[in-house]
Design an enzyme around this catalytic site. Structure first.
Site, short mmCIF file in Angstrom:
data_model
loop_
_atom_site.label_atom_id
_atom_site.label_comp_id
_atom_site.label_asym_id
_atom_site.label_seq_id
_atom_site.Cartn_x
_atom_site.Cartn_y
_atom_site.Cartn_z
N HIS A 127 0.82 -1.31 -0.05
CA HIS A 127 -0.17 0.12 0.09
C HIS A 127 0.56 1.34 -0.07
CE1 HIS A 127 0.90 0.64 4.33
NE2 HIS A 127 0.74 -0.77 4.50
N ASP A 128 0.42 2.52 -0.62
CA ASP A 128 0.82 3.52 -0.78
C ASP A 128 2.53 3.73 -1.21
OD1 ASP A 128 -1.36 4.77 0.93
OD2 ASP A 128 -0.80 3.54 2.32
N GLY A 145 5.04 -1.05 2.83
CA GLY A 145 4.20 0.17 2.50
C GLY A 145 4.96 1.48 2.44
#
Length: 272
Positions: A127-128, A145
């Site tokens: 994520h991200d 992340g």
């Protein structure tokens, strides 16, 4: 309601949810799944058993191989279930078993991947993450992340990158390396813990960089990492000297930028 271009070829044993947008000349093989908030731009190809889900946009000409899952929910205990996004640029290839997650609310809500990237089997983008273009992630590479990777980075098989770490353009990460600190542009990192062993001279040469420029970068590297001061002090001190050298300025700007991680160095990155 599905929006499927007339030229798209969808295998009857695949599931395309209502709401999905399928562009011209898209090919979806058997046993694939495309979620209701997915956009597949022109020329995308999904091979058998590929999954594209979440609020995900896949750019023109991408290929997703069997058992890859693109756009899955973030693997984060802090994710609040809000709708977040994944955006993939053009002509990326996701080989077998690759997983790419959408963003988290606390991380800005988006994962972004540039163009012409190659993700080999079982690699993972969490994520991200923000990825540039022309990146190669070899088999079993793992990005935690909030990782940022600039253009033309190569990550060797089985390497792992700690959350919030930055890797500068055209860096090379050796196989099975543990990347716990930021890696400067054109840097070469190996080992666990990862140590900055020098510069990716082979990659610099292959990219067309002139020998004189490479020598400039090597000289600047020594001044930064072998000088008496800290990395950041040494880098700031040579800025005027290399104002006309774009590659050196890439390195100096990278070092000067704010970051949540320390800088990798030949001394394990704790000279800062």
């Amino acid at each position: 309601m599905k929006m499927i271009a007339a030229s798209a070829k969808i295998h009857p044993l695949s599931v395309i949810e209502d709401g999905a947008v399928i562009g011209e000349n898209v090919v979806v093989g058997p046993f694939c799944y495309v979620g209701p908030k997915v956009v597949l731009h022109d020329g995308v190809e999904l091979l058998a058993h590929a999954v594209v889900t979440g609020r995900t946009i896949v750019g023109r000409g991408c290929r997703v191989f069997s058992n890859a899952v693109i756009g899955g929910d973030p693997q984060s205990l802090h994710h609040d279930g809000a709708e977040t996004t994944l955006t993939v640029g053009e002509k990326c290839t996701f080989r077998e078993g690759v997983t790419v997650n959408t963003g988290t609310t606390e991380g800005g809500g988006k994962t972004v991947i540039g163009d012409n990237n190659l993700f080999l089997a079982n690699s993972h983008v969490a994520h991200d993450c923000i990825l540039g273009s022309h990146i190669v992630m070899s088999n079993n590479v793992m990005l935690a992340g909030h990782v940022t990777i600039e253009d033309r980075v190569i990550l060797g098989g089985g390497s792992a990158v700690h959350q919030f770490t930055r890797i500068g353009r055209q860096a090379f990460i050796g196989g099975l390396s543990a990347v716990s600190y930021d890696v400067i542009p054109y840097g070469m990192l190996n080992g666990n813990p990862g140590l900055l062993g020098g510069l990716n001279v082979v990659g610099m040469s292959r990219s067309g960089m002139e020998k004189a420029t490479i020598h400039q970068v090597r000289r600047a590297f020594k001044q930064i990492f072998e000088g008496e001061g800290s990395i950041r002090v040494n880098a700031a001190a040579i800025r005027d000297e290399y104002a006309d050298s774009e590659p050196v300025m890439h390195i100096l700007d990278f070092i000067a930028a704010d970051s949540d991680r320390a800088l990798s160095s030949p001394n394990r990155g704790n000279k800062g």
